[in-house]
Design a protein around this motif. Structure first.
Motif, short mmCIF file in Angstrom:
data_model
loop_
_atom_site.label_atom_id
_atom_site.label_comp_id
_atom_site.label_asym_id
_atom_site.label_seq_id
_atom_site.Cartn_x
_atom_site.Cartn_y
_atom_site.Cartn_z
N LEU A 54 34.03 42.82 26.31
CA LEU A 54 34.51 41.87 27.30
C LEU A 54 35.71 41.05 26.86
CD1 LEU A 54 31.12 40.63 28.79
CD2 LEU A 54 32.76 42.23 29.79
N GLN A 55 36.07 41.10 25.61
CA GLN A 55 37.28 40.40 25.19
C GLN A 55 38.50 41.00 25.91
OE1 GLN A 55 37.25 37.60 23.36
NE2 GLN A 55 35.03 37.85 23.42
N GLY A 56 39.22 40.14 26.62
CA GLY A 56 40.36 40.62 27.39
C GLY A 56 39.99 41.25 28.71
N ARG A 57 38.69 41.30 29.03
CA ARG A 57 38.26 41.88 30.31
C ARG A 57 37.48 40.86 31.16
NH1 ARG A 57 37.21 46.58 26.80
NH2 ARG A 57 38.74 48.22 27.33
N GLY A 192 46.23 39.24 34.55
CA GLY A 192 45.81 40.48 35.19
C GLY A 192 44.41 40.34 35.77
N LEU A 193 43.81 41.44 36.20
CA LEU A 193 42.47 41.41 36.77
C LEU A 193 41.45 41.16 35.68
CD1 LEU A 193 42.53 44.35 39.36
CD2 LEU A 193 43.27 41.96 39.63
N ARG A 194 40.44 40.35 36.02
CA ARG A 194 39.36 40.04 35.09
C ARG A 194 38.02 40.16 35.81
NH1 ARG A 194 42.94 40.88 32.18
NH2 ARG A 194 43.75 39.62 30.45
N ILE A 195 36.95 40.34 35.05
CA ILE A 195 35.61 40.55 35.59
C ILE A 195 34.87 39.22 35.70
CG2 ILE A 195 33.39 41.66 35.18
CD1 ILE A 195 35.01 43.60 33.28
N GLU A 212 39.96 49.72 34.31
CA GLU A 212 40.92 50.64 33.71
C GLU A 212 40.88 52.07 34.24
OE1 GLU A 212 40.42 50.11 29.44
OE2 GLU A 212 40.10 47.97 29.84
N ASN A 213 39.80 52.46 34.92
CA ASN A 213 39.74 53.81 35.45
C ASN A 213 40.54 53.90 36.74
OD1 ASN A 213 38.48 56.30 36.83
ND2 ASN A 213 37.56 56.34 34.80
#
Length: 299
Positions: A54-57, A192-195, A212-213
């Protein structure tokens, strides 16, 4: 919201909670001392893996709340102690349940700032995917953002909205809002997009897939569009919706849904993989993952 069918293995893993005395609101004692060493170790490994992925996501709000609530790789959390840290921040507490609770009970809990968390932890052979929510999904995925005041207000508003939706027979539409935000929502950020959706946050594989997919659609959030959209319950999502901020999501939830429900009554459903002309399209998915999976199932 419809409860998924429990698999035999997950049913066995939570047997002691299913047999435990429960209150009229379906809550029960967590009985923290009953967790085995193996169960605590399973939490630790799930936590460590998620922290890496999850780092960066994950959105910044989630990562900050994790630190605030002192969630860590040190065994399954004691819900009473966790609530003692959470309640002074936003008035929320976490209560233990054995399984998914009836809709009216669920909405009553949310409306009164109580989050019902499944007390059992998934079995070893279901580490990567579990159809029903366990304590890792509920506590790791859902609870941290309840320390964020704006998101905490949104969740209470959703609970109150759920009570009205039940009375009006519109639960199908409101459940889609929960699914595409609370469970599988993405947030636009300067980086950018994050969760922020718990269903993604608690799944290491979907955390990568969702951002990323190339297969899934990523679409700007619009309330009526989301409430018309079907979803997938047993695989990655074919479309993810992206909110601009928690503040905007809260503002949307404070709208009077009466007129919206009236329009939805005559509006056709939108398939989970469909893109419409009105969409604020961030990424049009190739659907390759889903196409290949269907093809392999046929052969």
């Amino acid at each position: 919201m419809t409860s998924p069918v429990a698999s035999p293995s997950s049913a066995n893993a939570k047997a002691r909670y299913l047999a435990a005395p429960r209150r009229s609101d379906f809550t029960l004692e967590q009985d923290w001392s009953s967790y085995s060493t193996a169960e605590h170790d399973r939490w630790d490994r799930l936590f460590a893996r998620a922290q890496t992925v999850l780092q960066g996501r994950a959105c910044d709000e989630f990562l900050a709340a994790m630190k605030t609530l002192q969630l860590s790789e040190s065994g399954i959390p004691d819900l009473d102690k966790l609530s003692a840290r959470l309640k002074p921040l936003t008035g929320w507490e976490v209560v233990a349940v054995a399984e998914l609770v009836p809709d009216d009970i669920f909405f009553d809990h949310l409306a009164h700032r109580r989050f019902p968390a499944g007390a059992f932890i998934r079995p070893e052979h279901e580490m990567d995917y579990l159809q029903e929510p366990d304590i890792f999904h509920d506590v790791f995925g859902h609870v941290p953002l309840l320390a964020n005041p704006v998101y905490a207000d949104f969740m209470q508003a959703y609970g109150k909205g759920g009570q009205r939706a039940l009375a009006l027979g519109q639960l199908k539409n409101l459940a889609r809002l929960y699914w595409y935000t609370v469970e599988f929502g993405l947030l636009r950020s300067p980086e950018g997009l994050r969760i922020f959706g718990a269903g993604i946050l608690s799944s290491a594989t979907e955390s990568v897939f969702a951002l990323e997919n190339d297969s899934p659609n990523r679409i700007g959030f619009e309330l009526e569009r989301v409430m018309r959209t079907n979803y997938v319950i047993d695989d990655f999502q074919q479309s993810y919706f992206v909110i601009d901020s928690f503040k905007k999501l809260l503002e949307d939830s404070y709208r009077d849904f009466g007129a919206l429900y009236a329009r939805l009554a005559d509006a056709p459903d939108i398939d989970a993989d469909q893109v419409t002309a009105a969409d604020r399209l961030i990424h049009r998915g190739t659907m390759d993952y889903f196409t290949l999976k269907r093809a392999s199932a046929v052969h």
